[in-house]
Enzyme design. Structure first.
Site, short mmCIF file in Angstrom:
data_model
loop_
_atom_site.label_atom_id
_atom_site.label_comp_id
_atom_site.label_asym_id
_atom_site.label_seq_id
_atom_site.Cartn_x
_atom_site.Cartn_y
_atom_site.Cartn_z
CG LEU A 115 -1.93 1.08 1.53
CD1 LEU A 115 -3.17 0.53 2.00
CD2 LEU A 115 -1.29 2.18 2.39
CG HIS A 116 2.28 2.82 -3.11
ND1 HIS A 116 1.91 1.75 -3.44
CD2 HIS A 116 1.98 3.51 -4.35
CE1 HIS A 116 1.59 1.33 -4.54
NE2 HIS A 116 1.66 2.67 -5.22
CD GLN A 117 -2.51 9.00 1.45
OE1 GLN A 117 -3.60 8.53 1.07
NE2 GLN A 117 -2.21 9.54 2.40
#
Ligand SMILES: [Zn+2]
Length: 157
Positions: A115-117
């Protein structure tokens, strides 16, 4: 090409965000474009940017979805996102930002296992956000200059 090749690789629980997360000295951090790490998060310059100053904030652990994150990891993800936005404002004076997460390959996640923003700085009249996906417009020299600038700005009050 590097990105396209990576799409065919199986998710073995390790990815470039894990490499960024495990960088232990300044040289490793510079090579992996790691701006900073906290106990729970890592902030990197995206090597496949939509635009100059495109950063990624992710948990240090290789976790794909929100339900795998602890409360501390979730809180720190947002805290470091706010910190990254503050830094970009000082460095390159964007007039706006797109901030968001693509969950799953079909939603456009390049690394669906971790997961990465995304933090994408925007300026009035710049190219449409979706229109620039897939087109790398930032040369490596510009990226390493940005890296130097952001790292030095972060250490000055
Ligand atoms: Zn990973």
């Amino acid at each position: 090409m590097q990105y396209i090749r990576s799409l065919g690789k199986p998710d073995n629980g390790k990815c470039f965000l894990c490499d960024a997360s495990s960088a232990t000295d300044d040289q490793e951090r510079a090579e992996r474009l790691v701006l900073w790490q906290t106990e729970h998060s890592v902030v990197v310059i995206n090597c496949f940017p939509y635009t100059n100053g495109h950063l990624l904030v992710c948990p240090r652990a290789h976790k794909a979805d929100f339900d795998e994150l602890s409360t501390e990891e979730m809180l720190d993800l947002q805290t470091q996102t706010a910190e990254a936005i503050r830094l970009l404002k000082r460095a390159i004076s964007p007039q706006g930002f797109n901030v968001g997460i693509n969950l799953g390959r079909c939603a456009g996640a390049g690394v669906p296992g971790h997961l990465h923003q995304h933090i994408v700085p925007r300026w009035n009249g710049d190219t449409n956000f979706m229109g620039v996906i897939g087109e790398v417009r930032v040369v490596p020299e510009a990226m390493s200059r940005l890296y130097e600038q952001l790292v030095s700005l972060r250490t000055t009050p």
